[in-house]
Design a protein around this motif. Structure first.
Motif, short mmCIF file in Angstrom:
data_model
loop_
_atom_site.label_atom_id
_atom_site.label_comp_id
_atom_site.label_asym_id
_atom_site.label_seq_id
_atom_site.Cartn_x
_atom_site.Cartn_y
_atom_site.Cartn_z
N GLN A 268 0.82 -1.21 0.00
CA GLN A 268 0.00 0.00 0.00
C GLN A 268 0.85 1.26 0.00
OE1 GLN A 268 -2.48 -0.70 3.46
NE2 GLN A 268 -2.98 -2.74 2.69
N PHE A 269 1.98 1.22 0.68
CA PHE A 269 2.90 2.36 0.70
C PHE A 269 4.29 1.85 1.02
CE2 PHE A 269 0.84 2.13 4.90
CZ PHE A 269 1.92 2.02 5.75
N THR B 141 -6.00 7.76 -0.74
CA THR B 141 -5.02 8.73 -0.26
C THR B 141 -5.24 9.08 1.21
OG1 THR B 141 -4.61 9.70 -2.44
CG2 THR B 141 -4.18 11.11 -0.53
N ASP B 142 -6.49 9.30 1.60
CA ASP B 142 -6.77 9.66 3.00
C ASP B 142 -6.33 8.55 3.95
OD1 ASP B 142 -7.80 12.08 2.23
OD2 ASP B 142 -9.89 11.49 2.37
N ASP B 143 -6.53 7.29 3.55
CA ASP B 143 -6.10 6.16 4.39
C ASP B 143 -4.58 6.16 4.53
OD1 ASP B 143 -8.69 5.20 4.70
OD2 ASP B 143 -8.55 3.88 2.95
N TYR B 144 -3.88 6.38 3.42
CA TYR B 144 -2.42 6.36 3.47
C TYR B 144 -1.87 7.52 4.30
CZ TYR B 144 -3.13 3.12 -0.43
OH TYR B 144 -3.54 2.07 -1.23
N TRP C 268 -2.10 6.65 7.92
CA TRP C 268 -1.00 5.81 8.38
C TRP C 268 0.31 6.58 8.43
CZ3 TRP C 268 -1.73 1.88 11.14
CH2 TRP C 268 -2.85 1.06 10.96
N PHE C 269 0.50 7.53 7.52
CA PHE C 269 1.70 8.37 7.58
C PHE C 269 1.79 9.08 8.92
CE2 PHE C 269 3.15 12.81 7.20
CZ PHE C 269 4.52 12.59 7.07
N HIS C 270 0.70 9.68 9.36
CA HIS C 270 0.72 10.42 10.63
C HIS C 270 0.93 9.47 11.82
CE1 HIS C 270 -0.11 14.28 8.87
NE2 HIS C 270 -1.17 13.82 8.25
N ILE C 271 0.35 8.28 11.75
CA ILE C 271 0.55 7.31 12.83
C ILE C 271 2.01 6.89 12.90
CG2 ILE C 271 0.06 4.92 13.51
CD1 ILE C 271 -2.81 5.38 12.52
N PHE C 272 2.62 6.59 11.75
CA PHE C 272 4.02 6.18 11.72
C PHE C 272 4.93 7.33 12.13
CE2 PHE C 272 2.51 2.40 10.08
CZ PHE C 272 3.50 1.52 9.67
N ARG C 273 4.59 8.53 11.69
CA ARG C 273 5.42 9.70 12.01
C ARG C 273 5.40 9.97 13.52
NH1 ARG C 273 8.65 12.56 12.94
NH2 ARG C 273 9.46 14.44 11.97
#
Length: 301
Positions: A141-142, A280-283, A286-291
């Motif tokens: 997914q990313f 895009t919103d889902d990804y 996850w970006f913010h969660i990982f960051r």
């Protein structure tokens, strides 16, 4: 949703062969040819051509591939969401280049799983080009990438800035000495394999100093970062990598940073996914969660 002809097109594009695509799809070669001809008739253009007996996509074929591969990836994730019955959400499948996957993400993933114990998570660790291929094929997914890539072709978010440093054995005469980049060419340089993000960054750095890998008469290529560190630690040569990959050995005194005049490099680690995806919103979620996990694990904002 893609129809079967577009799925055939994607396979032909990736394998660059009607015969291999037919085998992969369990179809006859004439059936594969008919699918491609039907698409060419529908769109009024040629999708493939031959150059010296090699099948290559036309400009229109490359354009169709970008859209069709994105639609296929989006459809796969949508299907997972529709089938999902539990509270954990659809499975999370992503990739990371070696430095990020081996030395940064374990602490981040631990944070994520602690907060979401029912999450089904898969992380692949491969080189930059392999991960980009898997993105386009909908297999992940990313991806979190340390290397260079075409930023115009993907959606990306800056995940972190990490120092990119040269290292040597702590017992080396180079340890603690101020040197110029060109002073290092008499030493054995140990590098990763072609396609790795670490190698691409080093090649760019050398080019900026009017040097290249070929400037080093003693050049060794090793496919394992751990093996490279052990060789450097034993005095076999020098290498360049993200500081995160050698943080433990630098702190423990087994390795030392090369103090290179005028070289203070911080490289981007990027969170990458398909451009204009329906998810895009889902990804970005996850970006913010990982960051946030990265900030907590390493104390960086």
């Amino acid at each position: 949703m893609l129809d079967y002809r577009h799925e055939t097109f994607l396979m032909v594009y990736r394998l660059r062969s009607y015969t291999k695509a037919a085998r992969a799809l369990n179809l006859t070669q004439p059936a594969v040819s008919q699918h491609i001809k039907a698409l060419e008739s529908r769109y009024g253009c040629s999708l493939f051509t031959y150059a010296r007996k090699t099948l290559i996509p036309t400009e229109q074929g490359r354009l169709l591939y970008r859209f069709a591969s994105k639609m296929a990836a989006d459809s796969n994730l949508l299907e997972q969401k529709l089938r999902q019955k539990g509270a954990g959400g659809p499975p999370l499948r992503f990739g990371a280049t070696l430095t990020i996957g081996q030395y940064i993400l374990p602490a981040v993933v631990a944070e994520v799983l602690e907060a979401r114990p029912t999450l089904a998570l898969t992380m692949l660790v491969e080189n930059t080009q392999q991960l980009l291929d898997k993105l386009e094929q909908g297999e992940i997914q990313f991806a979190l990438i340390e290397g260079l890539f075409d930023k115009s072709a993907y959606h990306f978010e800056l995940f972190a800035l990490e120092p990119f440093v040269g290292i040597c054995a702590a017992t080396s005469p180079l340890a603690g000495a101020q040197v110029r980049l060109e002073d290092l060419i008499s030493h054995r340089l140990i590098v990763r394999e072609r396609g790795s993000g670490t190698r691409e960054i080093l090649e760019q750095l050398l080019q900026a100093g009017n040097l290249s890998l070929e400037s080093f008469p003693q050049l060794t290529e090793i496919g394992s970062l751990e093996a490279i560190k052990q060789l450097v630690q034993g005095g076999a040569g020098i290498t360049f990598l993200h500081e995160a990959a050698a943080r433990k050995e630098l702190v423990g005194g087994q390795l030392a940073r090369l103090e290179i005049s005028g070289l203070k490099v911080r490289r981007e680690l990027n969170f990458v996914f398909l451009k204009d995806s329906q998810h895009t919103d889902d990804y970005l979620h996850w970006f913010h969660i990982f960051r946030e996990g990265y900030a907590r694990a390493f104390g960086r904002g």
